[in-house]
Design a protein around this motif. Structure first.
Motif, mmCIF file in Angstrom:
data_model
loop_
_atom_site.group_PDB
_atom_site.id
_atom_site.type_symbol
_atom_site.label_atom_id
_atom_site.label_comp_id
_atom_site.label_asym_id
_atom_site.label_seq_id
_atom_site.Cartn_x
_atom_site.Cartn_y
_atom_site.Cartn_z
ATOM 1 N N GLY A 173 32.286 36.228 38.384
ATOM 2 C CA GLY A 173 32.198 37.838 38.019
ATOM 3 C C GLY A 173 31.324 38.397 38.630
ATOM 4 O O GLY A 173 31.337 39.637 39.171
ATOM 5 N N HIS A 180 31.423 41.472 41.408
ATOM 6 C CA HIS A 180 30.878 42.637 40.790
ATOM 7 C C HIS A 180 30.159 43.446 41.805
ATOM 8 O O HIS A 180 30.035 44.617 42.061
ATOM 9 N N HIS A 181 29.390 42.683 42.722
ATOM 10 C CA HIS A 181 28.338 43.187 43.513
ATOM 11 C C HIS A 181 28.790 42.908 44.924
ATOM 12 O O HIS A 181 28.000 42.583 45.748
#
Length: 275
Positions: free
Chosen positions: A99, A103-104
């Motif tokens: 995650g 997410h980045h």
């Protein structure tokens, strides 16, 4: 149970999403945060399949290397409580790191890698795709650094930080930049209005370090801001002073309106003639 500590999680909000061009810096910062949470093992650990464990436990090897299952031997459980706990922890940590990686990322890369469930697989794929030496990327990074110019419409110190990021990109591409080159290239990239400051520094016999040059620019920038503020205050005082003088010229030295006096005198003469 492992979880991210608050400080690294908050710092990750400042991390620029991966777009492919910034992989090296992104990977270094991402790895720092993963290591601070003690989850880096997820990127290297390969869990053993349960089937292999089951085969090893139910089919012990004989002296000649063959496997057999004696009828009198009761097979042991496929997995113990400890191994179950280890696998459960790995699955939780894998979800956390996966995650974090997704997410980045930019939206384009997220659409590509979201289908993969293994954080290690995603990490290895990114490294193979963007981590290898790329001559084209190095040329692009050098071009951005050479063509960068500061402008008067943005704070100079903010642009100094942008310049530092460009130098960091060069170092990430394994392009060495000496401190002397970094320092005096910064001097050449100042806005056009800083021409007098540039000439002054160039004619000095002293060699500046990077920290001294940035500090010198800070002092000059503060002086310029004070000068602009003082000139604005002086201009406002001059406008106010001119308005006061204009009022006095219209009202006379006694503060009374000369035109009003002439009007009253003319009105009195007309009354005298009528009488």
């Amino acid at each position: 149970m492992s979880s991210f500590v608050p400080k690294p999680a908050s710092d990750l909000a400042k991390l620029q999403p991966l777009d492919g061009l910034n992989y090296r810096r992104w990977a270094v910062k991402m790895l720092i945060h993963i290591e601070s949470a003690e989850l880096e093992y997820v990127l290297t650990y390969v869990p053993e399949p349960a089937q292999a464990k089951a085969a090893d436990s139910t089919n012990p090897q004989t002296e000649d290397g063959s496997t057999s299952t004696p009828a009198s031997v009761t097979p042991e459980p496929v997995t113990t409580d400890k191994s179950q706990d280890i696998r459960a922890k790995f699955e939780r940590d894998n979800k956390t790191v996966r995650g974090l990686l997704l997410h980045h990322m930019s939206d384009n890369l997220l659409d590509i890698y979201a289908k993969y469930k293994s954080a290690k697989e995603i990490w290895d794929m990114l490294k193979r795709k963007y981590g290898a030496d790329d001559a084209g990327r190095r040329k692009y990074t050098v071009g951005r650094w050479l063509n960068y110019r500061m402008v008067d419409t943005k704070p100079v110190i903010e642009q100094v930080h942008e310049y530092e990021n460009l130098v960091s990109d060069l170092e990430a591409e394994l392009i060495p930049v000496s401190e002397v080159l970094q320092t005096y290239a910064l001097l050449e990239k100042l806005p056009e209005s800083w021409g007098e400051f540039q000439n002054k520094v160039k004619h000095e016999s002293k060699d500046y370090s990077w920290e001294e040059m940035v500090n010198h620019i800070n002092i000059e920038d503060a002086y310029r801001q004070r000068s602009v503020s003082n000139s604005g205050t002086l201009k406002a005082n001059m406008v106010e002073s001119s308005d006061v003088k204009g009022d006095r010229s219209r009202t006379g030295s006694g503060g009374q309106n000369k035109g009003w006096k002439r009007g009253v005198k003319a009105n009195n003469n007309n009354k005298f003639k009528n009488n």
